[in-house]
Motif scaffolding. Structure first.
Motif, PDB file in Angstrom:
ATOM      1  N   MET A   1       0.829  -1.205   0.000  1.00 16.11           N
ATOM      2  CA  MET A   1       0.000   0.000   0.000  1.00 16.11           C
ATOM      3  C   MET A   1       0.860   1.250   0.000  1.00 16.11           C
ATOM      4  O   MET A   1       0.537   2.237  -0.659  1.00 16.11           O
ATOM      5  N   ASN A   2       1.983   1.212   0.742  1.00 19.75           N
ATOM      6  CA  ASN A   2       2.912   2.351   0.712  1.00 19.75           C
ATOM      7  C   ASN A   2       3.450   2.561  -0.698  1.00 19.75           C
ATOM      8  O   ASN A   2       3.533   3.702  -1.181  1.00 19.75           O
ATOM      9  N   ALA A   3       3.813   1.459  -1.353  1.00 19.41           N
ATOM     10  CA  ALA A   3       4.331   1.560  -2.712  1.00 19.41           C
ATOM     11  C   ALA A   3       3.270   2.127  -3.657  1.00 19.41           C
ATOM     12  O   ALA A   3       3.575   2.935  -4.542  1.00 19.41           O
ATOM     13  N   GLY A   4       2.009   1.723  -3.472  1.00 21.60           N
ATOM     14  CA  GLY A   4       0.932   2.253  -4.299  1.00 21.60           C
ATOM     15  C   GLY A   4       0.748   3.750  -4.130  1.00 21.60           C
ATOM     16  O   GLY A   4       0.572   4.484  -5.113  1.00 21.60           O
ATOM     17  N   VAL A   5       0.817   4.215  -2.883  1.00 24.93           N
ATOM     18  CA  VAL A   5       0.689   5.653  -2.620  1.00 24.93           C
ATOM     19  C   VAL A   5       1.856   6.411  -3.236  1.00 24.93           C
ATOM     20  O   VAL A   5       1.673   7.470  -3.875  1.00 24.93           O
ATOM     21  N   TYR A   6       3.066   5.878  -3.068  1.00 25.38           N
ATOM     22  CA  TYR A   6       4.245   6.554  -3.611  1.00 25.38           C
ATOM     23  C   TYR A   6       4.198   6.579  -5.142  1.00 25.38           C
ATOM     24  O   TYR A   6       4.627   7.554  -5.769  1.00 25.38           O
ATOM     25  N   TYR A   7       3.682   5.500  -5.751  1.00 23.90           N
ATOM     26  CA  TYR A   7       3.585   5.473  -7.212  1.00 23.90           C
ATOM     27  C   TYR A   7       2.601   6.536  -7.700  1.00 23.90           C
ATOM     28  O   TYR A   7       2.851   7.221  -8.699  1.00 23.90           O
ATOM     29  N   LEU A   8       1.505   6.689  -6.976  1.00 27.92           N
ATOM     30  CA  LEU A   8       0.514   7.701  -7.358  1.00 27.92           C
ATOM     31  C   LEU A   8       1.113   9.103  -7.285  1.00 27.92           C
ATOM     32  O   LEU A   8       0.933   9.918  -8.202  1.00 27.92           O
ATOM     33  N   ILE A   9       1.845   9.369  -6.206  1.00 24.54           N
ATOM     34  CA  ILE A   9       2.370  10.721  -6.004  1.00 24.54           C
ATOM     35  C   ILE A   9       3.599  10.984  -6.856  1.00 24.54           C
ATOM     36  O   ILE A   9       3.671  11.966  -7.607  1.00 24.54           O
ATOM     37  N   PHE A  10       4.587  10.084  -6.744  1.00 26.43           N
ATOM     38  CA  PHE A  10       5.874  10.352  -7.390  1.00 26.43           C
ATOM     39  C   PHE A  10       5.920   9.865  -8.840  1.00 26.43           C
ATOM     40  O   PHE A  10       6.616  10.465  -9.661  1.00 26.43           O
ATOM     41  N   GLY A  11       5.194   8.790  -9.152  1.00 27.85           N
ATOM     42  CA  GLY A  11       5.231   8.277 -10.507  1.00 27.85           C
ATOM     43  C   GLY A  11       4.274   8.984 -11.443  1.00 27.85           C
ATOM     44  O   GLY A  11       4.645   9.340 -12.565  1.00 27.85           O
ATOM     45  N   LEU A  12       3.044   9.210 -10.979  1.00 29.28           N
ATOM     46  CA  LEU A  12       2.025   9.793 -11.849  1.00 29.28           C
ATOM     47  C   LEU A  12       1.923  11.304 -11.720  1.00 29.28           C
ATOM     48  O   LEU A  12       1.840  12.008 -12.732  1.00 29.28           O
ATOM     49  N   LEU A  13       1.927  11.813 -10.502  1.00 24.34           N
ATOM     50  CA  LEU A  13       1.728  13.251 -10.311  1.00 24.34           C
ATOM     51  C   LEU A  13       3.012  14.053 -10.485  1.00 24.34           C
ATOM     52  O   LEU A  13       3.013  15.099 -11.144  1.00 24.34           O
ATOM     53  N   LEU A  14       4.124  13.587  -9.906  1.00 18.62           N
ATOM     54  CA  LEU A  14       5.376  14.341  -9.977  1.00 18.62           C
ATOM     55  C   LEU A  14       6.298  13.855 -11.086  1.00 18.62           C
ATOM     56  O   LEU A  14       7.327  14.477 -11.350  1.00 18.62           O
ATOM     57  N   SER A  15       5.974  12.748 -11.687  1.00 21.40           N
ATOM     58  CA  SER A  15       6.737  12.218 -12.843  1.00 21.40           C
ATOM     59  C   SER A  15       8.215  12.015 -12.546  1.00 21.40           C
ATOM     60  O   SER A  15       9.078  12.332 -13.373  1.00 21.40           O
ATOM     61  N   THR A  16       8.510  11.486 -11.371  1.00 19.01           N
ATOM     62  CA  THR A  16       9.910  11.177 -11.068  1.00 19.01           C
ATOM     63  C   THR A  16      10.355   9.886 -11.742  1.00 19.01           C
ATOM     64  O   THR A  16      11.507   9.485 -11.596  1.00 19.01           O
ATOM     65  N   ASP A  17       9.447   9.248 -12.476  1.00 18.08           N
ATOM     66  CA  ASP A  17       9.793   8.015 -13.162  1.00 18.08           C
ATOM     67  C   ASP A  17      10.505   8.254 -14.483  1.00 18.08           C
ATOM     68  O   ASP A  17      10.922   7.310 -15.155  1.00 18.08           O
ATOM     69  N   ARG A  18      10.655   9.516 -14.868  1.00 15.52           N
ATOM     70  CA  ARG A  18      11.295   9.817 -16.147  1.00 15.52           C
ATOM     71  C   ARG A  18      12.734   9.314 -16.165  1.00 15.52           C
ATOM     72  O   ARG A  18      13.510   9.582 -15.257  1.00 15.52           O
ATOM     73  N   GLY A  19      13.066   8.577 -17.229  1.00 19.99           N
ATOM     74  CA  GLY A  19      14.408   8.046 -17.368  1.00 19.99           C
ATOM     75  C   GLY A  19      14.629   6.745 -16.627  1.00 19.99           C
ATOM     76  O   GLY A  19      15.745   6.214 -16.635  1.00 19.99           O
ATOM     77  N   VAL A  20      13.593   6.208 -15.996  1.00 24.10           N
ATOM     78  CA  VAL A  20      13.719   4.961 -15.243  1.00 24.10           C
ATOM     79  C   VAL A  20      12.906   3.883 -15.941  1.00 24.10           C
ATOM     80  O   VAL A  20      11.686   4.005 -16.095  1.00 24.10           O
ATOM     81  N   GLU A  21      13.588   2.832 -16.379  1.00 27.57           N
ATOM     82  CA  GLU A  21      12.882   1.721 -17.001  1.00 27.57           C
ATOM     83  C   GLU A  21      12.212   0.863 -15.931  1.00 27.57           C
ATOM     84  O   GLU A  21      12.777   0.629 -14.869  1.00 27.57           O
ATOM     85  N   ASN A  22      11.024   0.402 -16.234  1.00 35.69           N
ATOM     86  CA  ASN A  22      10.250  -0.453 -15.327  1.00 35.69           C
ATOM     87  C   ASN A  22      10.137   0.211 -13.941  1.00 35.69           C
ATOM     88  O   ASN A  22      10.572  -0.337 -12.929  1.00 35.69           O
ATOM     89  N   TYR A  23       9.537   1.389 -13.956  1.00 36.37           N
ATOM     90  CA  TYR A  23       9.436   2.160 -12.707  1.00 36.37           C
ATOM     91  C   TYR A  23       8.671   1.427 -11.609  1.00 36.37           C
ATOM     92  O   TYR A  23       9.043   1.539 -10.439  1.00 36.37           O
ATOM     93  N   PRO A  24       7.603   0.677 -11.881  1.00 33.06           N
ATOM     94  CA  PRO A  24       6.924  -0.041 -10.795  1.00 33.06           C
ATOM     95  C   PRO A  24       7.860  -0.983 -10.022  1.00 33.06           C
ATOM     96  O   PRO A  24       7.851  -1.005  -8.795  1.00 33.06           O
TER      97      PRO A  24
END
Length: 309
Positions: A86-109
């Motif tokens: 659940m922590n990972a899900g919350v962090y993915y919502l905030i940092f992966g989708l909203l803040l887009s910190t996943d840029r440049g990272v393959e297989n961000y999940p």
């Protein structure tokens, strides 16, 4: 007159003879009769032997605590897996989708969930270690055992929970496109080094927490700051390019980030030797050995003070 004198003579004659112990200091008396201070700190080798003799107690205590931890929860020990997920899900919502910190990272999940699970192991080991002495004063005062059993047992609890969660982590990693390879065997040395580091840090914080009770309130803020500086949500390589040199060094030497990198290196094909250089294994081993030795000796130094006052 003579009777008084006689009585006085009798009184003088009844005075007890001088004891051979008269004039001896407490230390000299203890040495003479082979006495020892109750609860005195043993030598370091003796302490290690005592701790080893209590290994079954440590294992049984940690198992009992894990069982008791979830007895009142409807889902029981499933929370060992659900909480980090659940922590990972919350962090993915905030940092992966909203803040887009996943840029440049393959297989961000897979990148994110690995970082969350591994950092949670260290975070919870530190938090529980800080409280291990202060929250168990009744046990400490009732039984005689090496007090280091407590922070070690609490770290073992967190390791048990991580091992349960690792099954879910491996499934998620495979579902996101990673293929099991021989590199996955590197999970075992990485986890062993991290567990050793966590144990030493938990023992050091157990002594601090036993003396400064407010540390239990302060530690969540410290570990949260550590979380944001450990590359859990982002790739450190992508942020150090524009950072000052000192910040780059601090981030590169961060032990939590190092153990996360090694775990990602083992599980993810996109994380290779170009992003995780070989010297990180040396840094991981160095952090583990130094922290384990320092934490153990630092805790042992105050052994006789735990549970007093």
């Amino acid at each position: 007159m003579s009777e008084t004198t006689h009585d006085g003579a009798v009184a003088l004659g009844d005075r007890p003879a001088k004891s051979p112990d008269d004039g001896l200091s407490p230390a000299e008396l203890a040495a003479k009769y082979g006495l020892a201070v109750s609860g005195a700190r043993p030598s370091l080798p003796d302490y290690v032997r005592q701790l080893w003799s209590r290994r079954h107690f440590i294992a049984a205590y940690s198992r009992a605590r894990v069982t008791a931890m979830y007895t009142k929860a409807g889902l029981g020990q499933l929370w060992q897996v659900l909480t980090p997920l659940m922590n990972a899900g919350v962090y993915y919502l905030i940092f992966g989708l909203l803040l887009s910190t996943d840029r440049g990272v393959e297989n961000y999940p897979a990148f994110l969930i690995t970082g969350v699970f591994i950092f949670t192991f260290t975070q919870q080991s530190v938090l529980s270690g800080t409280r291990s002495v202060a929250d168990n004063l009744g046990l400490i005062r009732a039984l005689h055992f090496p007090r280091a059993c407590l922070p070690i047992a609490f770290t073992l609890i967190q390791l048990q929970q991580l091992l349960v969660s690792m099954g879910v982590l491996l499934v998620v990693v495979v579902l996101t496109g990673e293929v099991p390879t021989l590199a996955w065997l590197l999970l075992f040395p990485a986890l062993c080094l991290q567990a050793l580091f966590n144990t030493g840090l938990a023992m050091a914080m157990a002594r601090v927490g036993s003396k400064i009770r407010d540390m239990t309130q302060l530690m969540p803020f410290i570990t949260r700051t550590w979380l944001y500086a450990s590359g859990v949500f982002y790739s450190i390589d992508h942020v150090v390019d524009d950072a000052p040199r000192w910040a780059e060094i601090v981030l590169d030497l961060n032990p939590a980030a190092i153990y996360i990198d090694l775990m990602r290196f083992a599980l993810m094909e996109s994380v290779n030797s170009s992003t995780v250089p070989t010297h990180e294994w040396a840094l991981a081993a160095g952090w583990a050995v130094v922290m384990a030795v320092f934490g153990f000796v630092y805790f042992w130094k105050a052994e006789e003070s735990y549970g007093r006052g």
